[in-house]
Design a protein around this motif. Sequence first.
Motif, PDB file in Angstrom:
ATOM      1  N   GLY A  15       5.639  61.079  -9.188  1.00  0.00           N
ATOM      2  CA  GLY A  15       6.297  61.077  -7.894  1.00  0.00           C
ATOM      3  C   GLY A  15       6.764  62.474  -7.533  1.00  0.00           C
ATOM      4  O   GLY A  15       6.890  63.354  -8.390  1.00  0.00           O
ATOM      5  N   GLY A  16       6.998  62.686  -6.280  1.00  0.00           N
ATOM      6  CA  GLY A  16       7.619  63.917  -5.832  1.00  0.00           C
ATOM      7  C   GLY A  16       9.112  63.668  -5.732  1.00  0.00           C
ATOM      8  O   GLY A  16       9.839  63.726  -6.710  1.00  0.00           O
ATOM      9  N   ALA A  17       9.553  63.300  -4.534  1.00  0.00           N
ATOM     10  CA  ALA A  17      10.970  62.992  -4.342  1.00  0.00           C
ATOM     11  C   ALA A  17      11.315  61.583  -4.806  1.00  0.00           C
ATOM     12  O   ALA A  17      12.467  61.263  -5.033  1.00  0.00           O
ATOM     13  CB  ALA A  17      11.344  63.155  -2.872  1.00  0.00           C
ATOM     14  N   ALA A  24       8.507  56.844  -2.693  1.00  0.00           N
ATOM     15  CA  ALA A  24       8.869  57.488  -1.425  1.00  0.00           C
ATOM     16  C   ALA A  24       7.871  57.148  -0.322  1.00  0.00           C
ATOM     17  O   ALA A  24       7.481  57.996   0.468  1.00  0.00           O
ATOM     18  CB  ALA A  24       8.986  59.001  -1.603  1.00  0.00           C
ATOM     19  N   THR A  26       6.393  55.605   3.149  1.00  0.00           N
ATOM     20  CA  THR A  26       6.875  55.430   4.501  1.00  0.00           C
ATOM     21  C   THR A  26       6.053  54.338   5.184  1.00  0.00           C
ATOM     22  O   THR A  26       4.966  53.977   4.717  1.00  0.00           O
ATOM     23  CB  THR A  26       6.769  56.730   5.321  1.00  0.00           C
ATOM     24  OG1 THR A  26       5.406  57.152   5.375  1.00  0.00           O
ATOM     25  CG2 THR A  26       7.609  57.825   4.690  1.00  0.00           C
ATOM     26  N   ILE A 102       1.978  56.447   0.893  1.00  0.00           N
ATOM     27  CA  ILE A 102       2.626  57.481   0.074  1.00  0.00           C
ATOM     28  C   ILE A 102       2.293  58.820   0.713  1.00  0.00           C
ATOM     29  O   ILE A 102       1.136  59.262   0.698  1.00  0.00           O
ATOM     30  CB  ILE A 102       2.133  57.448  -1.381  1.00  0.00           C
ATOM     31  CG1 ILE A 102       2.389  56.078  -2.011  1.00  0.00           C
ATOM     32  CG2 ILE A 102       2.826  58.546  -2.206  1.00  0.00           C
ATOM     33  CD1 ILE A 102       1.770  55.913  -3.385  1.00  0.00           C
ATOM     34  N   ASP A 103       3.296  59.460   1.314  1.00  0.00           N
ATOM     35  CA  ASP A 103       3.047  60.724   2.000  1.00  0.00           C
ATOM     36  C   ASP A 103       3.968  61.845   1.518  1.00  0.00           C
ATOM     37  O   ASP A 103       4.071  62.893   2.163  1.00  0.00           O
ATOM     38  CB  ASP A 103       3.162  60.550   3.511  1.00  0.00           C
ATOM     39  CG  ASP A 103       4.535  60.046   3.960  1.00  0.00           C
ATOM     40  OD1 ASP A 103       5.432  59.922   3.104  1.00  0.00           O
ATOM     41  OD2 ASP A 103       4.696  59.775   5.168  1.00  0.00           O
ATOM     42  N   ASP A 104       4.637  61.630   0.392  1.00  0.00           N
ATOM     43  CA  ASP A 104       5.456  62.693  -0.195  1.00  0.00           C
ATOM     44  C   ASP A 104       4.560  63.903  -0.464  1.00  0.00           C
ATOM     45  O   ASP A 104       3.581  63.800  -1.205  1.00  0.00           O
ATOM     46  CB  ASP A 104       6.069  62.184  -1.502  1.00  0.00           C
ATOM     47  CG  ASP A 104       7.029  63.184  -2.139  1.00  0.00           C
ATOM     48  OD1 ASP A 104       6.855  64.406  -1.946  1.00  0.00           O
ATOM     49  OD2 ASP A 104       7.950  62.748  -2.851  1.00  0.00           O
ATOM     50  N   ASN A 106       4.768  66.317  -2.342  1.00  0.00           N
ATOM     51  CA  ASN A 106       4.723  66.758  -3.739  1.00  0.00           C
ATOM     52  C   ASN A 106       4.229  65.684  -4.698  1.00  0.00           C
ATOM     53  O   ASN A 106       4.276  65.870  -5.916  1.00  0.00           O
ATOM     54  CB  ASN A 106       6.111  67.219  -4.177  1.00  0.00           C
ATOM     55  CG  ASN A 106       6.575  68.434  -3.403  1.00  0.00           C
ATOM     56  OD1 ASN A 106       5.832  69.399  -3.259  1.00  0.00           O
ATOM     57  ND2 ASN A 106       7.789  68.388  -2.870  1.00  0.00           N
ATOM     58  N   ALA A 107       3.733  64.567  -4.168  1.00  0.00           N
ATOM     59  CA  ALA A 107       3.214  63.502  -5.028  1.00  0.00           C
ATOM     60  C   ALA A 107       1.952  63.960  -5.749  1.00  0.00           C
ATOM     61  O   ALA A 107       1.220  64.833  -5.276  1.00  0.00           O
ATOM     62  CB  ALA A 107       2.916  62.258  -4.199  1.00  0.00           C
TER      63      ALA A 107
END
Length: 209
Positions: A15-17, A24, A26, A102-104, A106-107
């Motif tokens: 994961g990123g955030a 994370a 959306t 999933i659009d983080d 940093n993923a």
Amino acid sequence: MANTFAPFGFQQYQGGAGGAPTFAMTQRRIASGNSTPIFLGDPVMPVVSTANGYITQGAAGTTRIDGIFWGCEYTSVSQKRRVWSNYWPGSDATGDVLAFVIDDPNARFKVQGNSTTFNITGTTSAWTSSPIGQYAQFAIGTGNTANGISGAYLNSLGTTVTFPFIVLDLIRTPPGSQGADMTSAYNWVVVGFNNEMLRSNGAGPTGIS
């Protein structure tokens, strides 16, 4: 053990955030009249012809991607109730489809490479050639309607800064498992977003130069 070609789309690796179970994600929208199936693990992109915020299944190229599809929810015409599904089958919805993406920026994702393009030459202690750090293009493949899993995979490497992904690592454990042979075809790699909607290098989502 030699790898076999059995693509599974882009599966969350780090994961990123955000971490499991939401990663994370959306919420986005799919038009109920969009007849193109979208599978769990597919890249998605904006419906540029309408420019109204809807998404559709990604296509190889340099068009901005909006993230990785991770299921959807909609009111089913046939079942007459609200359903959750791994994939959008291309029909059976009343009204817009609620999609999870999933659009983080940093993923990180695990994905299968095509042929020998994504493995290494040399030894694991002295690589003479590696895809790490290079930009990567995907092919959408054929999704599995039985389980809703994507058939997307990485298809080519290049220096085009608007390619959708960048290779960050190779899967190497557990030894002998599917995808972990870094020296043969169809190995698994770790990628990050490159030209994704939220990934900006200061001039918009145009890739990392």
